[in-house]
Enzyme design. Structure first.
Site, PDB file in Angstrom:
ATOM      1  N   LYS A   1      90.648  27.880  20.119  1.00  0.00           N
ATOM      2  CA  LYS A   1      90.851  26.461  20.418  1.00  0.00           C
ATOM      3  C   LYS A   1      89.578  25.887  21.002  1.00  0.00           C
ATOM      4  O   LYS A   1      89.051  26.410  21.984  1.00  0.00           O
ATOM      5  CB  LYS A   1      91.977  26.286  21.432  1.00  0.00           C
ATOM      6  CG  LYS A   1      92.387  24.854  21.588  1.00  0.00           C
ATOM      7  CD  LYS A   1      93.213  24.635  22.827  1.00  0.00           C
ATOM      8  CE  LYS A   1      92.314  24.557  24.034  1.00  0.00           C
ATOM      9  NZ  LYS A   1      93.029  24.469  25.291  1.00  0.00           N
TER      10      LYS A   1
ATOM     11  N   MET B   1     102.230  38.435  10.776  1.00  0.00           N
ATOM     12  CA  MET B   1     102.160  36.983  10.538  1.00  0.00           C
ATOM     13  C   MET B   1     103.338  36.480   9.718  1.00  0.00           C
ATOM     14  O   MET B   1     103.231  35.467   9.045  1.00  0.00           O
ATOM     15  CB  MET B   1     100.857  36.608   9.793  1.00  0.00           C
ATOM     16  CG  MET B   1      99.611  36.964  10.547  1.00  0.00           C
ATOM     17  SD  MET B   1      98.115  36.553   9.636  1.00  0.00           S
ATOM     18  CE  MET B   1      98.047  37.855   8.433  1.00  0.00           C
TER      19      MET B   1
ATOM     20  N   ASP C   1      89.171  35.141  20.108  1.00  0.00           N
ATOM     21  CA  ASP C   1      90.312  34.452  19.525  1.00  0.00           C
ATOM     22  C   ASP C   1      91.310  34.088  20.601  1.00  0.00           C
ATOM     23  O   ASP C   1      91.360  34.698  21.656  1.00  0.00           O
ATOM     24  CB  ASP C   1      91.016  35.373  18.521  1.00  0.00           C
ATOM     25  CG  ASP C   1      90.304  35.382  17.185  1.00  0.00           C
ATOM     26  OD1 ASP C   1      89.573  34.413  16.903  1.00  0.00           O
ATOM     27  OD2 ASP C   1      90.481  36.354  16.439  1.00  0.00           O
TER      28      ASP C   1
HETATM   29  N1  SAH Z   1      94.086  42.287  13.513  1.00  0.00           N
HETATM   30  C1  SAH Z   1      95.396  42.208  14.083  1.00  0.00           C
HETATM   31  C2  SAH Z   1      96.340  41.422  13.236  1.00  0.00           C
HETATM   32  C3  SAH Z   1      95.944  39.999  13.063  1.00  0.00           C
HETATM   33  S1  SAH Z   1      97.123  39.073  12.202  1.00  0.00           S
HETATM   34  C4  SAH Z   1      95.925  43.614  14.347  1.00  0.00           C
HETATM   35  O1  SAH Z   1      95.338  44.593  13.884  1.00  0.00           O
HETATM   36  O2  SAH Z   1      96.917  43.733  15.059  1.00  0.00           O
HETATM   37  C5  SAH Z   1      98.090  38.474  13.518  1.00  0.00           C
HETATM   38  C6  SAH Z   1      99.471  39.068  13.497  1.00  0.00           C
HETATM   39  O3  SAH Z   1      99.465  40.299  14.174  1.00  0.00           O
HETATM   40  C7  SAH Z   1     100.489  38.247  14.248  1.00  0.00           C
HETATM   41  O4  SAH Z   1     101.001  37.210  13.465  1.00  0.00           O
HETATM   42  C8  SAH Z   1     101.548  39.254  14.531  1.00  0.00           C
HETATM   43  O5  SAH Z   1     102.308  39.485  13.403  1.00  0.00           O
HETATM   44  C9  SAH Z   1     100.715  40.483  14.792  1.00  0.00           C
HETATM   45  N2  SAH Z   1     100.473  40.685  16.235  1.00  0.00           N
HETATM   46  C10 SAH Z   1      99.296  40.719  16.863  1.00  0.00           C
HETATM   47  N3  SAH Z   1      99.469  40.997  18.168  1.00  0.00           N
HETATM   48  C11 SAH Z   1     100.792  41.148  18.348  1.00  0.00           C
HETATM   49  C12 SAH Z   1     101.615  41.461  19.470  1.00  0.00           C
HETATM   50  N4  SAH Z   1     101.087  41.669  20.675  1.00  0.00           N
HETATM   51  N5  SAH Z   1     102.943  41.529  19.303  1.00  0.00           N
HETATM   52  C13 SAH Z   1     103.488  41.324  18.087  1.00  0.00           C
HETATM   53  N6  SAH Z   1     102.770  41.041  16.994  1.00  0.00           N
HETATM   54  C14 SAH Z   1     101.439  40.953  17.113  1.00  0.00           C
END
Ligand code: SAH
Length: 560
Positions: free
Chosen positions: A63, A207, A41
């Site tokens: 992308k 998100m 991703d």
């Molecule tokens: N599977 C991922 C979440 C995917 S949804 C997990 O377990 O973390 C994607 C969301 O995760 C983003 O919109 C944000 O809200 C959060 N996110 C992922 N990485 C992040 C980071 N380094 N800092 C802040 N938020 C993060």
């Protein structure tokens, strides 16, 4: 099991963690190292992509060349397709955080089951908990929060609409994580706000930035205290991490005022206050800087580790790579190892040499018993340690760990000279002994029975000391000819390039072929490197001395 299931490749759904490469699991790393295909991703950090098998096919589904995000249904199909295309292969599906926390890993797994493709889940550290932790906010705390709830601030109800909206949004910041648009938040969010508002525990929204104004208002309408403390944590655990504090009431305006951008999480509840005391992550001198480090060799140069420790995000671009040689060609090791009987001492001068030698020895159908009774010499401790992995102790290691040191050591044994203090030999238990071992010299009367196992670029230092010895080339060092796409992108967006030699400048310009590099800042070691970088249009900042210490100091000075 169905008939052909064993033949298909296996898919690993791997969580990459929240960003800091140190938060990838050991299991995740070991799968990436052997992967044939990596489907990743957007926003998986370049440092983690750097762990992948260099020969792996790298597929960016965040992308594609058309600049459109690949739809989830297409990703699902792609995984099945790769499993069929790579029988017995390892297909790594690499996702941010944990694959099963709003990562759609479940959907991919269902598709794999339907297609009878074997899979494994390698959990990752979810951003929901680790990002607050990096901001000093515990998600639970005795007396403050006895539960925590992880909630999506965006629901993907209609893939078609979603993909459409994505194309219009800022690529780098929003592509994977923030697809919703504020205006239609109410249409898309079917959260039970009354239930959520009643939750006494910590609320963590993923998100949710684009919808947060709406979410905060709905929660207040449902009775949640407008003074509830809240934090937005942007790009958590990366060198760009930022925490912005607000309250439920000021959430929407704070996002706009502070320009909070994705990826970010929102955390609400009393625990947020603890972040004011517990924020432990220091702003380091190079925080937020992405630096490309050009390396001459595969081995870590040390400079990357130092720049990382100072807070920088480092993209390493090796300039050369090593390959096994074709056995049997003149100068190379032979295809069959019969000739080993002509030698009494084998000298290794690199870990690459050790690895290639044993790989080819095994490939020829033989094993380490071919070395029985022979003396083994190593140029230094790292090579010595590598030999130990193959069950072999070294008899001779020079104290100064150089080719010259090894040459002098062997020469002095041959000449039956008294050994100087600068050498070491090993006793039976492997304990290092310094000084004279004249008994050893009797075993090694014949210089022509010494075999040097080296790379094609090894200089003649050892042969100068041991002119009658034989050298077999066991591996080749070749210039890298191109950068993989993910690395080109990382390099193109870097703040500066670090050059440690003139040849690094020349090679780098050759392989990157990036016009965006013109007038880019470079940090150069010494005047010669500076001149080379200038001649290719780089801006230059040059270390006072030609040492790594001086270069690192200069980089820090420049940014502080
Ligand atoms: N599977 C991922 C979440 C995917 S949804 C997990 O377990 O973390 C994607 C969301 O995760 C983003 O919109 C944000 O809200 C959060 N996110 C992922 N990485 C992040 C980071 N380094 N800092 C802040 N938020 C993060």
């Amino acid at each position: 099991m169905k008939e052909n299931s064993g033949k298909k490749g296996k898919v690993y759904l791997i969580g990459a963690g929240p960003g800091d490469p140190g938060l990838l699991t050991l299991r995740g790393k070991s799968v990436l190292e052997k992967a044939d295909v990596v489907v990743y991703d957007r926003l998986v950090s370049p440092a983690i992509l750097g762990f992948c098998n260099p020969k792996a096919r790298m597929v960016d589904v965040g992308k594609m060349p058309t600049h459109h995000k690949v739809k989830q249904s297409e990703i699902n199909k792609l995984l099945v397709q790769f499993a069929e295309e790579y029988p017995e292969g390892v297909i790594a599906r690499l996702k941010g955080g944990d694959p099963f926390v709003f990562g759609r890993g479940g959907e991919e797994a269902l598709e794999l089951v339907a297609a009878d493709v074997e899979f494994e889940v390698v959990p990752g550290i979810t951003s929901a908990i680790s990002v607050p932790a990096y901001a000093g906010i515990p998600v639970s705390h005795r007396g403050i929060a006895t539960s925590f709830h992880i909630i999506t601030g965006h629901e993907r109800s209609d893939e078609r609409t979603l993909a459409g909206s994505l194309q219009t949004r800022d690529e780098r910041a929003c592509q994977v994580f923030e697809p919703a648009e504020m205006s239609c938040a109410s249409d898309r969010l079917s959260l039970d706000f009354e239930a959520i508002a009643r939750c006494p525990g910590t609320l963590i929204f993923l998100m949710g930035i684009a919808n947060m104004d709406f979410i905060a208002r709905r929660l207040m309408e449902c009775g949640k205290d407008p003074k509830t403390p809240l934090a937005f944590i942007e790009k958590g655990t990366t060198p760009y991490q930022r925490t912005v504090m607000a309250t439920l009431q000021t959430a929407g305006e704070t996002i706009i005022r502070e320009n909070v951008t994705a990826p970010a999480i929102t955390i609400m509840g009393g625990v947020v206050e603890l972040g004011k005391t517990l924020a432990w992550k220091k702003n380091l001198p190079l925080s937020g800087k992405r630096l490309v480090v050009t390396r001459a060799a595969k081995q870590a140069s040390g400079i990357s580790a130092r720049l990382t420790a100072l807070g920088a995000e480092v993209i390493e671009t090796p300039m050369i790579e090593t390959k096994d040689v074709f056995p049997g060609l003149p100068g190379n090791l032979p295809a069959n190892f019969d000739d080993l009987k002509n030698f009494d001492l084998l000298a290794f001068t690199s870990t690459n040499g050790v690895e290639s030698f044993f790989k080819q020895l095994l490939a020829s159908g033989r094993d380490i018993r071919e070395l029985a009774g022979k003396k083994i010499a190593s140029v230094g401790k790292i090579t010595e340690k590598k030999l130990l992995e193959y069950g072999i102790r070294c008899d001779y290691v020079p104290e100064d760990h150089t080719g010259e040191g090894l040459g002098m050591l062997l020469r002095s044994i041959l000449d039956e000279r008294t050994l100087v203090n600068s050498l070491q030999t090993r006793d039976e238990s492997g304990v290092a002994l310094s000084g004279t071992r004249s008994a050893e010299s009797k075993d090694l009367l014949d210089e022509s029975r010494i075999l040097l196992l080296q790379g094609n670029l090894a200089d003649d230092t050892l042969l100068k000391f041991l002119p009658k010895a034989t050298r077999w080339v066991v591996y080749e060092t070749l210039p890298v000819t191109e950068l993989p796409e993910w690395k080109r992108e990382a390099v193109a967006s870097a703040d500066a390039i670090v050059f440690a030699s003139t040849s690094a400048v020349e090679n780098f310009v050759q392989i990157s072929r990036l016009s965006s590099l013109v007038s880019r800042l470079s940090f150069c070691i010494g005047r010669m490197t500076e001149a080379a970088a200038k001649s290719h249009g780089f801006e230059t900042v040059t270390s006072d001395e030609t040492t790594m210490d001086s270069l690192v100091k200069k980089i820090v000075e420049y940014y502080t």
